[in-house]
Design a protein around this motif. Structure first.
Motif, PDB file in Angstrom:
ATOM      1  N   MET A 195      44.163  57.266  36.025  1.00  0.00           N
ATOM      2  CA  MET A 195      43.406  57.565  34.803  1.00  0.00           C
ATOM      3  C   MET A 195      42.535  58.800  34.962  1.00  0.00           C
ATOM      4  SD  MET A 195      42.116  53.801  33.581  1.00  0.00           S
ATOM      5  CE  MET A 195      43.060  52.353  34.050  1.00  0.00           C
ATOM      6  N   TYR A 250      46.867  59.192  30.122  1.00  0.00           N
ATOM      7  CA  TYR A 250      47.030  57.841  30.651  1.00  0.00           C
ATOM      8  C   TYR A 250      45.748  57.033  30.456  1.00  0.00           C
ATOM      9  CZ  TYR A 250      48.154  54.038  33.885  1.00  0.00           C
ATOM     10  OH  TYR A 250      48.391  52.801  34.432  1.00  0.00           O
ATOM     11  N   PRO A 299      41.398  52.891  25.758  1.00  0.00           N
ATOM     12  CA  PRO A 299      41.181  53.841  24.652  1.00  0.00           C
ATOM     13  C   PRO A 299      39.717  54.131  24.356  1.00  0.00           C
ATOM     14  CG  PRO A 299      42.796  52.169  24.055  1.00  0.00           C
ATOM     15  CD  PRO A 299      42.183  51.718  25.344  1.00  0.00           C
ATOM     16  N   GLN A 307      40.547  43.216  30.399  1.00  0.00           N
ATOM     17  CA  GLN A 307      41.906  42.804  30.747  1.00  0.00           C
ATOM     18  C   GLN A 307      42.358  41.626  29.884  1.00  0.00           C
ATOM     19  OE1 GLN A 307      44.367  44.075  32.963  1.00  0.00           O
ATOM     20  NE2 GLN A 307      42.956  45.759  32.633  1.00  0.00           N
ATOM     21  N   GLN A 332      46.712  45.563  33.124  1.00  0.00           N
ATOM     22  CA  GLN A 332      47.473  45.907  31.930  1.00  0.00           C
ATOM     23  C   GLN A 332      46.616  46.752  30.990  1.00  0.00           C
ATOM     24  OE1 GLN A 332      50.793  44.954  31.628  1.00  0.00           O
ATOM     25  NE2 GLN A 332      50.399  44.372  33.763  1.00  0.00           N
ATOM     26  N   PRO A 333      47.231  47.357  29.944  1.00  0.00           N
ATOM     27  CA  PRO A 333      46.432  48.078  28.952  1.00  0.00           C
ATOM     28  C   PRO A 333      45.313  47.191  28.402  1.00  0.00           C
ATOM     29  CG  PRO A 333      48.755  48.512  28.610  1.00  0.00           C
ATOM     30  CD  PRO A 333      48.671  47.464  29.691  1.00  0.00           C
ATOM     31  N   CYS A 334      44.171  47.771  28.201  1.00  0.00           N
ATOM     32  CA  CYS A 334      42.977  46.993  27.874  1.00  0.00           C
ATOM     33  C   CYS A 334      42.918  46.608  26.398  1.00  0.00           C
ATOM     34  CB  CYS A 334      41.727  47.793  28.235  1.00  0.00           C
ATOM     35  SG  CYS A 334      41.536  48.040  30.013  1.00  0.00           S
ATOM     36  N   ASP A 394      45.141  52.238  39.692  1.00  0.00           N
ATOM     37  CA  ASP A 394      45.245  52.472  38.258  1.00  0.00           C
ATOM     38  C   ASP A 394      44.171  53.460  37.786  1.00  0.00           C
ATOM     39  OD1 ASP A 394      47.001  51.772  36.219  1.00  0.00           O
ATOM     40  OD2 ASP A 394      45.588  50.371  35.327  1.00  0.00           O
ATOM     41  N   ARG A 446      45.576  55.830  26.933  1.00  0.00           N
ATOM     42  CA  ARG A 446      46.505  54.721  26.688  1.00  0.00           C
ATOM     43  C   ARG A 446      46.007  53.428  27.320  1.00  0.00           C
ATOM     44  NH1 ARG A 446      50.368  58.554  28.324  1.00  0.00           N
ATOM     45  NH2 ARG A 446      50.728  57.389  30.265  1.00  0.00           N
ATOM     46  N   LYS A 447      45.369  53.530  28.485  1.00  0.00           N
ATOM     47  CA  LYS A 447      44.969  52.335  29.240  1.00  0.00           C
ATOM     48  C   LYS A 447      43.637  51.767  28.745  1.00  0.00           C
ATOM     49  CE  LYS A 447      46.568  49.647  32.365  1.00  0.00           C
ATOM     50  NZ  LYS A 447      47.067  49.922  33.698  1.00  0.00           N
TER      51      LYS A 447
END
Length: 436
Positions: free
Chosen positions: A117, A123, A129, A78, A327-329, A113, A126-127
């Motif tokens: 996934m 998703y 990869p 994160q 959030q995206p990692c 979340d 994107r979150k």
């Protein structure tokens, strides 16, 4: 079940210990590693070695450990969490039966979340990869059911469940449980290398499942990620380790010798403090890929301190503090982590793509039923690593020697050289296949 019973290691360095250099692409098979500690340690220290592609293939015996590892990876990567906040959050989720309200609400948001996934591969890419799921549909269904429980509203008293199981485990020794805990710590764990674990934190773990605590923190919410056997709205409660504790992975060794200081057998720092120091370094190095320089913001040394600890109460009405959704990692170039079903091990015996594919093959101490000559001889290319049962509380020297001999017997037909191993000191058995 929920954490490993051996210290985290840099698998690249372990490979280098038996080879002249690393390959351009290092393929690693981890069977039953449980908690991502080796993945985090190896990824954090990859800047210390030559540039290479790291491919981790993880096989677990149950979906609870898959879900926990997804949670650990999501949290560790994160970008919006500060280093101190992320470290303590990770420690709570990793080793405590009860959480702060903030951490409990983070778990709910993270579960929602992760649920998306698991259901949507795009998703997931994107979150996180670096992560991919090669699981069967039934495994995904169970994983979804488990994550829905994590995010659900059901309340339960995890401490009552812990105490009920503790009574069953100790039976007639329950009334003298504190003496049992002290004996296990001083006469067993400390004698094989767990000297950093202090009396009070070990006693707190054995009594309540609360391994990591701080003076300024109040734990009040159940850690849903430590529940096993979830079926719809029912579950079997806590099914994991109740003897060794989560101290071994990060809490025994440290590059900063000051954290291991001891005077007349009394530690200056707890295993909790060492774990926090090590995780800070791991998380910093994962993100920045440069050496970590520790800045001590707390002068307190609690290794020998006796803290008052009242009975913990799980209060469902505890103050709600809702953190932002994950959030995206962080992006990790040249790193991939793929989860595979247990049945993939049987298929690897017959698929040409896995013939001598893995440079390093790792087996956990409780997954030896999957360790056999045919499988290892087929998929392993260079190094075989098997966890030792050094920190299993019930074992003594005779049991440790018997376990080591069992490992040797299982792979006796392979052309493998055993590296030096001390049955009462080393955490891993290592075998090298072939020559350079």
């Amino acid at each position: 079940m929920f954490w490993g019973l051996t210290p985290a290691v840099d698998l690249c360095q372990m490979y280098l210990d038996c080879s002249a250099q690393l390959p351009a692409e290092l393929n690693i098979l981890l069977v039953g590693a449980t908690d991502c500690r080796h993945v985090l340690q190896t990824v954090a220290r990859r800047y210390r070695h030559q540039p290479l592609q790291l491919n981790f293939h993880l096989v677990e015996g149950c979906m609870e450990t898959v879900a926990r590892q997804l949670l650990i990876l999501l949290t560790a990567l994160q970008p919006q969490l500060g280093l101190d906040q992320k470290t303590r959050l990770l420690m709570e989720l990793y080793g405590n039966t009860v959480l702060r309200p903030f951490s409990a609400n983070y778990l709910v948001n993270a579960a929602r979340d992760l649920l998306e996934m698991v259901a949507d591969c795009d998703y997931l890419r994107r979150k996180i990869p670096v992560v991919s799921l090669g699981l069967k549909y039934r495994d995904r269904d169970y994983l979804e059911n488990l994550l829905k429980f994590w995010a659900g509203p059901q309340e339960f008293n995890v401490l009552e469940m812990w105490d009920r199981r503790l009574r069953n485990c100790l039976a007639t020794r329950y009334d003298s449980k504190v003496g049992v805990f002290d004996w296990d710590l001083h006469m067993r764990l400390r004698r094989v290398g767990a000297g950093q674990v202090c009396d009070q934190e070990y006693r707190s773990f054995r009594l309540h499942g609360l391994a990591f605590s701080w003076l300024e923190s109040a734990m009040s919410r159940p850690n849903r990620s430590l529940v096993g056997g979830v079926m719809s709205n029912a579950h079997f409660g806590y099914l994991g380790d109740m003897e060794t504790g989560p101290f071994i992975g990060y809490g025994l060794e440290c590059e900063d010798a000051a954290f291991l200081k001891s005077t007349n057998g009394q530690n200056a720092f707890r295993s909790t403090d060492v774990t926090e120091r090590n995780l800070k370094q791991i998380l910093f190095e994962i993100e920045h890929q440069e050496p970590y320089r520790h800045i001590n913001t707390d002068e307190r040394q609690l290794g020998g301190t006796r803290l008052r600890q009242d009975t913990l109460i799980v209060d469902p009405r505890a103050l709600e503090v809702t953190p932002n959704a994950p959030q995206p990692c962080l992006a990790l170039p040249n790193v991939s982590v793929r989860f595979l079903p247990t049945s993939s091990l049987a298929r690897m015996r017959h698929q040409d793509q896995y013939k001598q594919f893995f440079d390093l093959v790792y087996f956990a101490q409780n997954h030896l039923d999957h360790l056999d000559e045919e499988l290892v001889g087929r998929v392993a290319k260079r190094l075989i690593v098997v966890e030792h049962q050094l920190f299993v509380v019930k074992h003594r020297k005779a049991q440790l020697e018997e376990y080591a001999q069992t490992i040797r017997t299982k792979i006796a037909g392979l052309d493998a050289q055993e590296l030096p191993f001390d049955v009462e000191k080393d955490s891993y058995m290592r075998f090298v296949l072939g020559s350079e």
